[in-house]
Design a protein around this motif. Structure first.
Motif, PDB file in Angstrom:
ATOM      1  N   LEU A   1     -23.515 -37.759 -27.141  1.00 27.18           N
ATOM      2  CA  LEU A   1     -22.074 -37.931 -27.261  1.00 27.18           C
ATOM      3  C   LEU A   1     -21.381 -37.609 -25.939  1.00 27.18           C
ATOM      4  CD1 LEU A   1     -21.430 -36.428 -30.803  1.00 27.18           C
ATOM      5  CD2 LEU A   1     -21.408 -38.832 -30.149  1.00 27.18           C
ATOM      6  N   LEU A   2     -21.852 -36.577 -25.241  1.00 30.74           N
ATOM      7  CA  LEU A   2     -21.282 -36.276 -23.921  1.00 30.74           C
ATOM      8  C   LEU A   2     -21.523 -37.428 -22.949  1.00 30.74           C
ATOM      9  CD1 LEU A   2     -22.160 -32.505 -23.298  1.00 30.74           C
ATOM     10  CD2 LEU A   2     -19.950 -33.491 -23.891  1.00 30.74           C
ATOM     11  N   ALA A   3     -22.674 -38.081 -23.053  1.00 24.07           N
ATOM     12  CA  ALA A   3     -22.983 -39.201 -22.166  1.00 24.07           C
ATOM     13  C   ALA A   3     -22.051 -40.380 -22.388  1.00 24.07           C
ATOM     14  CB  ALA A   3     -24.437 -39.631 -22.359  1.00 24.07           C
ATOM     15  N   LEU A   4     -21.415 -40.452 -23.558  1.00 18.37           N
ATOM     16  CA  LEU A   4     -20.468 -41.529 -23.854  1.00 18.37           C
ATOM     17  C   LEU A   4     -19.049 -41.184 -23.430  1.00 18.37           C
ATOM     18  CD1 LEU A   4     -21.692 -42.464 -27.449  1.00 18.37           C
ATOM     19  CD2 LEU A   4     -22.274 -43.605 -25.297  1.00 18.37           C
ATOM     20  N   SER A   5     -18.829 -39.994 -22.880  1.00 15.64           N
ATOM     21  CA  SER A   5     -17.488 -39.551 -22.517  1.00 15.64           C
ATOM     22  C   SER A   5     -16.945 -40.378 -21.355  1.00 15.64           C
ATOM     23  CB  SER A   5     -17.521 -38.071 -22.132  1.00 15.64           C
ATOM     24  OG  SER A   5     -16.290 -37.667 -21.576  1.00 15.64           O
ATOM     25  N   SER A   6     -15.618 -40.447 -21.285  1.00 11.81           N
ATOM     26  CA  SER A   6     -14.958 -41.111 -20.154  1.00 11.81           C
ATOM     27  C   SER A   6     -14.772 -40.156 -18.982  1.00 11.81           C
ATOM     28  CB  SER A   6     -13.588 -41.648 -20.583  1.00 11.81           C
ATOM     29  OG  SER A   6     -12.719 -40.585 -20.930  1.00 11.81           O
ATOM     30  N   ILE A   7     -15.067 -38.870 -19.183  1.00 13.56           N
ATOM     31  CA  ILE A   7     -14.964 -37.880 -18.105  1.00 13.56           C
ATOM     32  C   ILE A   7     -16.250 -37.918 -17.291  1.00 13.56           C
ATOM     33  CG2 ILE A   7     -14.479 -35.478 -17.565  1.00 13.56           C
ATOM     34  CD1 ILE A   7     -12.274 -36.809 -19.194  1.00 13.56           C
ATOM     35  N   PRO A   8     -16.214 -38.264 -15.992  1.00 17.90           N
ATOM     36  CA  PRO A   8     -17.448 -38.392 -15.209  1.00 17.90           C
ATOM     37  C   PRO A   8     -18.325 -37.156 -15.232  1.00 17.90           C
ATOM     38  CG  PRO A   8     -15.605 -39.343 -14.019  1.00 17.90           C
ATOM     39  CD  PRO A   8     -15.016 -38.661 -15.222  1.00 17.90           C
ATOM     40  N   VAL A   9     -17.716 -35.973 -15.188  1.00 19.03           N
ATOM     41  CA  VAL A   9     -18.510 -34.746 -15.189  1.00 19.03           C
ATOM     42  C   VAL A   9     -19.284 -34.606 -16.499  1.00 19.03           C
ATOM     43  CG1 VAL A   9     -18.368 -32.238 -15.187  1.00 19.03           C
ATOM     44  CG2 VAL A   9     -17.017 -33.559 -13.557  1.00 19.03           C
ATOM     45  N   LEU A  10     -18.606 -34.808 -17.626  1.00 22.72           N
ATOM     46  CA  LEU A  10     -19.283 -34.710 -18.925  1.00 22.72           C
ATOM     47  C   LEU A  10     -20.338 -35.792 -19.069  1.00 22.72           C
ATOM     48  CD1 LEU A  10     -16.281 -33.947 -21.308  1.00 22.72           C
ATOM     49  CD2 LEU A  10     -17.825 -32.346 -20.167  1.00 22.72           C
ATOM     50  N   ARG A  11     -20.036 -36.983 -18.538  1.00 24.73           N
ATOM     51  CA  ARG A  11     -21.005 -38.070 -18.624  1.00 24.73           C
ATOM     52  C   ARG A  11     -22.264 -37.743 -17.822  1.00 24.73           C
ATOM     53  NH1 ARG A  11     -17.552 -41.806 -17.721  1.00 24.73           N
ATOM     54  NH2 ARG A  11     -17.952 -42.139 -15.513  1.00 24.73           N
ATOM     55  N   ALA A  12     -22.105 -37.138 -16.657  1.00 23.80           N
ATOM     56  CA  ALA A  12     -23.258 -36.759 -15.840  1.00 23.80           C
ATOM     57  C   ALA A  12     -24.115 -35.720 -16.554  1.00 23.80           C
ATOM     58  CB  ALA A  12     -22.779 -36.217 -14.489  1.00 23.80           C
TER      59      ALA A  12
END
Length: 786
Positions: free
Chosen positions: A736-747
């Motif tokens: 779910l974090l990988a689907l975030s629009s926030i680059p840091v959370l996505r990383a």
């Protein structure tokens, strides 16, 4: 202990955690200053970057645009908002083009206008000059500007205050309609607001944005106009709002998914309750320790990222739950698991100890939080949880579906040399994939949409805001020497404007001349008798009364005899904000900044800077060098962490073959994750590196528990059950974090999700020992504890 008593104890533990959590939420002060996650600056450029990012005027500037109504209506709303915000303590400066220069000089500093203005550099204050001024004032009093001029006449017949206002206007000031700033098209009213809160104070910026929105709501009425806010503070607020929104839905989905998974895996409603107790205890213990050691310097990212990192502790109670079975005391079960659990905890904690020597305050806090949390969760699982769990009625090893899965896994070939081939292939991808390996551009990590960034650049252009990338610096021994150096640079800067290399510039000496320049202007002021004679001569053919200009005579005499104005004298005025942002003093040195507007010829500016003892700083380059230095420190900490982890596992297992079986899956997973990220074109950043530590900790736990199961088929089945539950829980959270629009959370999410998959597969194929003829009884099994 009866089942009812165990449940009562669990609920009491939960109530205690809620009470402690409530107390901590009201007591703990959380900082939002991202500079605490940056390394110590080593170059002048890096020091300036860190100062400007947090405290500089550029980080505190908000740009406002009003649209959707007629220009006169928008101008009225602009004036109403300026009046409301100018008295708000959350703002140090608010401008919309209405009498900006007059407001900049409070009454107590008005006599200094003759020392601040360049008029007397080329013009004597004699009878001829005063006569021309008085003749012009007669015409002004018969013009539409009479209401502005008349209050100034007794003390300022030469209108030096207005001359300063004009001199202090931006090089490319916005268009003015109805005494308010507008864009070139005349459809949007523009305002500038500078917050007192630093750029890295998200709470302060949120309050400032709230104040702006409240002022607009009061001024808007029923006109249907719209407000647009841009700038670092607005972006910080946007990021915070979006992060909170995504955190809510991710947290909701995670919570529901985890509860359902635990219910499905263990068929007991008590398991989700018992499973959360060690995790919550770990988080609260970590926060309490941070408050004790760091006080009000605890960073919000430390807590947020720390809770992500301690996600590994959820594995501890799950392994304990999965190894429960009928006829086996929970205390005996946890004692059998303790060697593997303690080894994993010790290895991870020792690895995080290296961050205490990273030189970065944020990483030190992260290390303390994680170490305390991991240790707390492990101790809770070992010494508290067994007393609360009901004796198991079923054995995970007896599950037909789990047995069928295990049999399929058993038929899989055990990789040997193929692992070497896989590692070589991954290394080839990492080394040969074209494109940048590291991501040094901090702007690439911003979640602000590109249209908003483009709009920000457009508003900066309309308002004549300075370039945010390049800045000129002059170093001196003190603030006054820096002002003098700035004054000597001004002719060359004017030449750059004439050559169209830049549109304009701004520097502190524009508002506060050096003491030497002020003394020179003082010497140009006539003595009282001479000034009175000159004024009498000018009044001879004037309609003004002879006694009308007593305040003017007093102001000139005060300016002639007063000590030179210094930066400290500007405190509490709009001038202070402008000067402080362009004149940095401290530690026996001073730096004068020259902001540039409309920079077109970087080489020409660099040549002028070099010829006059100044330096053209590229803030983008400074940020990239700072990131590179940070990465070197993290990589150094990771290298030491790897050595500490290997040493801990070696000390615990003592056998080379066992050590290799535990460490190989984790090491190969790290390589595979990096290879996959590189293969899809991802440039690695600092958050990928820290996420690799979490992935490594998960892999170490999976491998340790499989190795601990030995050749016992039933123990392997129970371990497989536990690892499946752990992997699915972790995979759900980080996917779910990988689907975030926030680059840091996505990383973070993509890195850990890949690590979970690879760790699970490799632990099954590498760390799991071949099964013997059947279940193997463990020697020395103690009697069931009561």
């Amino acid at each position: 202990m009866s089942a009812r008593a165990r449940l009562a104890c669990a609920l009491a533990w939960l109530a205690l955690l809620l009470a402690v959590g409530t107390w901590l939420s009201q007591t703990l002060t959380v900082s939002g200053d991202l500079r605490r996650f940056l390394p110590d600056a080593r170059t002048p450029e890096q020091r300036l970057l860190i100062d400007e990012l947090g405290e500089g005027p550029g980080s505190r500037l908000l740009m406002l645009a009003l649209s959707g109504a007629d220009p006169d209506v928008l101008a009225a709303q602009s004036h109403a908002m300026r009046e409301a915000l100018a008295g708000d303590p959350r703002f140090s400066f608010v401008a919309n083009g209405a009498d900006a220069g007059l407001d900049a000089i409070p009454e107590r500093l008005r006599p200094y206008r003759y020392l601040l203005s360049p008029t007397l550099d080329a013009q004597a204050l004699d009878a001829a000059f005063l006569g021309e001024a008085l003749e012009a004032r007669v015409q002004d009093l018969g013009s539409p500007t009479a209401d502005l001029v008349e209050p100034l006449l007794p003390s300022d017949p030469t209108l030096e205050t207005l001359a300063l206002a004009e001199a202090w206007m931006p090089a490319h000031a916005p268009r003015t309609l109805h005494e308010a700033w507008f864009d070139r098209a005349g459809t949007q009213a523009l305002l500038l607001a500078e917050t007192r809160a630093a750029g890295f104070d998200p709470d302060g910026q949120r309050l400032a944005v709230d104040a702006i929105e409240a002022a607009f709501a009061a001024a808007r009425g029923s006109t249907g106009s719209a407000l647009e806010i841009s700038g670092p503070g607005a972006f910080a607020d946007e990021i915070g709002t979006r992060t909170a929104r995504e955190a809510r839905w991710i947290g909701t989905v995670d919570s529901v998914g985890l509860v359902l998974l635990l219910l499905l895996a263990y068929r007991s409603w008590k398991i989700p309750l018992l499973g959360v107790l060690p995790l919550a205890s770990a988080g609260l213990a970590g926060m309490a320790t941070l408050m004790l050691l760091f006080g009000d310097r605890v960073h919000g990212i430390t807590i947020a990222f720390g809770f992500t990192l301690i996600g590994v502790v959820q594995d501890y109670p799950i392994h304990f739950f999965s190894h429960q079975r009928a006829g086996l005391s929970p205390w005996h079960s946890v004692r059998r698991l303790w060697p593997a659990l303690a080894t994993g905890v010790a290895a991870t904690c020792i690895a995080y100890l290296t961050f205490l020597f990273s030189g970065v305050d944020g990483l030190r806090q992260l290390a303390v939080f994680t170490i305390v949390a991991l240790a707390t969760a492990a101790l809770c699982t070992r010494f508290a949880l067994p007393g609360l769990i009901d004796p198991a009625q079923r054995d995970a090893a007896a599950s037909p579906r789990l047995l069928a899965l295990w049999q399929r896994i058993e038929r899989l070939p055990r990789p040997r040399w193929s692992l070497l081939a896989l590692a070589v292939a991954a290394l080839a991808v990492v080394a040969l994939r074209p494109g940048e390996f590291w991501q040094n551009d901090l702007s690439r990590l911003t979640p602000v949409p590109e249209p908003l960034l483009q709009r920000d650049a457009q508003l900066r252009d309309e308002l004549g805001a300075p370039d945010v990338r390049y800045v000129l610096t002059l170093q001196a021994t003190d603030a006054d020497a820096a002002l003098g150096a700035s004054e000597r640079l001004r002719p060359a800067l004017d030449a750059l404007v004439a050559e169209d290399a830049i549109d304009g510039y701004d520097l502190a000496a524009r508002y506060l001349p050096s003491a030497a320049r002020q003394r020179a202007r003082q010497q140009a002021l006539p003595a009282p008798d001479a000034l009175q004679a000159a004024l009498d001569a000018a009044l001879a053919d004037s309609p003004f009364r002879a006694d009308a200009f007593g305040p003017f005579l007093a102001d000139v005499e005060r300016a002639r005899t007063a000590p030179p104005l210094q930066a400290a004298d500007l405190a509490g005025t709009p001038l202070a904000t402008r000067v402080e942002g362009l004149l940095l003093a401290g530690d026996g040195r001073a730096t004068a900044l020259v902001s540039l507007t409309g920079l077109r010829d970087v080489d020409a500016v660099a040549r002028v800077a070099s010829a006059h003892g100044a330096q053209l700083l590229d803030m983008k380059q400074a940020s990239e060098s700072l990131v590179a230095d940070y990465r070197v420190r993290i990589l150094g900490a990771l290298a030491l962490a790897a050595l500490a982890l290997v040493a801990t596992v070696w000390f615990a297992l003592r056998t080379p073959r066992r050590v290799v079986r535990v460490l190989l899956p984790m090491a190969l997973t790290t390589l595979l994750v990096v290879a996959v990220l590189r293969a899809v074109g991802v440039e690695l950043n600092l958050f990928h590196l820290v996420s690799l530590i979490l992935a490594a900790g998960l892999g170490l736990d999976y491998a340790l528990f499989f190795e601990h199961a030995g050749e016992d088929r039933d123990d392997q089945l129970r371990t497989l059950h536990a690892v499946i539950v752990c992997s699915l829980m972790t995979l759900l959270v980080f996917s779910l974090l990988a689907l975030s629009s926030i680059p840091v959370l996505r990383a973070i999410g993509s890195t850990v999700a890949l690590g979970v998959v690879f760790n699970f597969v490799l632990a099954l194929l590498v760390a799991r020992a071949p099964v013997g003829a059947g279940p193997v009884a463990h020697a020395g099994t103690p009697r069931e504890a009561t």
